[in-house]
Design a protein around this motif. Structure first.
Motif, PDB file in Angstrom:
ATOM      1  N   ILE A   6      18.388  32.255 -42.057  1.00  0.00           N
ATOM      2  CA  ILE A   6      19.493  31.296 -41.988  1.00  0.00           C
ATOM      3  C   ILE A   6      18.954  29.879 -41.795  1.00  0.00           C
ATOM      4  N   CYS A   7      17.953  29.740 -40.950  1.00  0.00           N
ATOM      5  CA  CYS A   7      17.364  28.416 -40.712  1.00  0.00           C
ATOM      6  C   CYS A   7      16.680  27.878 -41.968  1.00  0.00           C
ATOM      7  N   ALA A   8      15.990  28.741 -42.689  1.00  0.00           N
ATOM      8  CA  ALA A   8      15.333  28.307 -43.922  1.00  0.00           C
ATOM      9  C   ALA A   8      16.370  27.867 -44.955  1.00  0.00           C
ATOM     10  N   ALA A   9      17.484  28.595 -45.047  1.00  0.00           N
ATOM     11  CA  ALA A   9      18.536  28.244 -45.999  1.00  0.00           C
ATOM     12  C   ALA A   9      19.176  26.908 -45.617  1.00  0.00           C
ATOM     13  N   LEU A  10      19.425  26.697 -44.313  1.00  0.00           N
ATOM     14  CA  LEU A  10      19.995  25.427 -43.864  1.00  0.00           C
ATOM     15  C   LEU A  10      19.059  24.264 -44.173  1.00  0.00           C
ATOM     16  N   SER A  11      17.782  24.465 -43.936  1.00  0.00           N
ATOM     17  CA  SER A  11      16.807  23.409 -44.207  1.00  0.00           C
ATOM     18  C   SER A  11      16.728  23.106 -45.699  1.00  0.00           C
ATOM     19  N   TYR A  36      17.114  15.632 -40.080  1.00  0.00           N
ATOM     20  CA  TYR A  36      18.023  16.637 -39.521  1.00  0.00           C
ATOM     21  C   TYR A  36      17.835  17.992 -40.195  1.00  0.00           C
ATOM     22  N   ALA A  37      17.537  18.007 -41.471  1.00  0.00           N
ATOM     23  CA  ALA A  37      17.393  19.266 -42.209  1.00  0.00           C
ATOM     24  C   ALA A  37      16.157  20.033 -41.776  1.00  0.00           C
ATOM     25  N   LEU A  38      15.129  19.348 -41.306  1.00  0.00           N
ATOM     26  CA  LEU A  38      13.900  20.031 -40.911  1.00  0.00           C
ATOM     27  C   LEU A  38      13.955  20.615 -39.493  1.00  0.00           C
ATOM     28  N   VAL A  39      14.942  20.238 -38.709  1.00  0.00           N
ATOM     29  CA  VAL A  39      15.043  20.739 -37.329  1.00  0.00           C
ATOM     30  C   VAL A  39      15.223  22.261 -37.289  1.00  0.00           C
ATOM     31  N   PRO A  40      16.163  22.865 -38.022  1.00  0.00           N
ATOM     32  CA  PRO A  40      16.300  24.321 -37.940  1.00  0.00           C
ATOM     33  C   PRO A  40      15.033  25.069 -38.372  1.00  0.00           C
ATOM     34  N   LEU A  41      14.352  24.559 -39.389  1.00  0.00           N
ATOM     35  CA  LEU A  41      13.116  25.207 -39.840  1.00  0.00           C
ATOM     36  C   LEU A  41      12.045  25.128 -38.751  1.00  0.00           C
ATOM     37  N   GLY A  42      11.937  23.965 -38.091  1.00  0.00           N
ATOM     38  CA  GLY A  42      10.965  23.815 -37.010  1.00  0.00           C
ATOM     39  C   GLY A  42      11.282  24.734 -35.838  1.00  0.00           C
ATOM     40  N   GLY A  47       9.657  29.794 -32.736  1.00  0.00           N
ATOM     41  CA  GLY A  47      10.100  30.996 -32.035  1.00  0.00           C
ATOM     42  C   GLY A  47      11.129  30.722 -30.958  1.00  0.00           C
ATOM     43  N   ILE A  48      11.582  29.494 -30.867  1.00  0.00           N
ATOM     44  CA  ILE A  48      12.569  29.149 -29.848  1.00  0.00           C
ATOM     45  C   ILE A  48      13.890  29.863 -30.112  1.00  0.00           C
TER      46      ILE A  48
END
Length: 152
Positions: A6-11, A36-42, A47-48
């Motif tokens: 999901i995070c990769a798709a959002l990014s 902002y788009a790179l935050v979910p991927l990071g 592992g947070i």
């Protein structure tokens, strides 16, 4: 695993929107969108998100937060009761003893003693004013009586 996807798709979607924005010559906005788009991927890569998911979905974690909240509430109640009742038993005893003792009778004598004797000697040598009293001696005795009345 699902959160990583999901995070990769959002990014990817955010970076796509940033690309379209940059194509329209709005580079400052495109840079902000890309950040902002790179935050979910990071977050997914560090592992947070797994830690947060474990935090949210474990009942023992919520019970731990409940116990911490209960301890905080009990602490605040005890402080409120202590303030309302006037402190601990030792503090109340010390305050009562200080109130009973009050101001000692001789506490203000050194300050008033020599002045009173000097004023009396000067007043004896002066003639009385029109009202029949000496000029300043009676005024100070009135003030002194008021101060003694209030314990000062």
């Amino acid at each position: 695993m699902l959160t990583d996807t999901i995070c990769a798709a959002l990014s990817a979607a955010g970076l796509g929107i940033a690309g379209v924005t940059a194509y329209r010559k709005r580079f400052l906005a495109a840079t902000r969108i890309a950040a902002y788009a790179l935050v979910p991927l990071g977050l997914a890569m560090t592992g947070i998100l797994d830690w947060v998911a474990d935090l949210v979905f474990k009942p023992t974690v919520w019970l731990g937060f409940g116990v911490l909240g209960l301890s905080w509430v009990l602490f605040m109640i005890s402080r409120a009761v202590e303030r309302r009742s006037g402190g601990t038993r030792k503090e109340r005893k010390a305050a009562a003893a200080a109130e009973r003792a009050g101001v000692s009778a001789g506490a203000s004598e050194p300050a008033l003693g020599p002045g009173r004797a000097a004023a009396g000697a000067k007043a004896a040598g002066r003639p009385k004013a029109k009202g029949g009293t000496s000029s300043g001696t009676d005024d100070f005795s009135d003030i002194e009586a008021i101060l003694k009345k209030h314990g000062i």
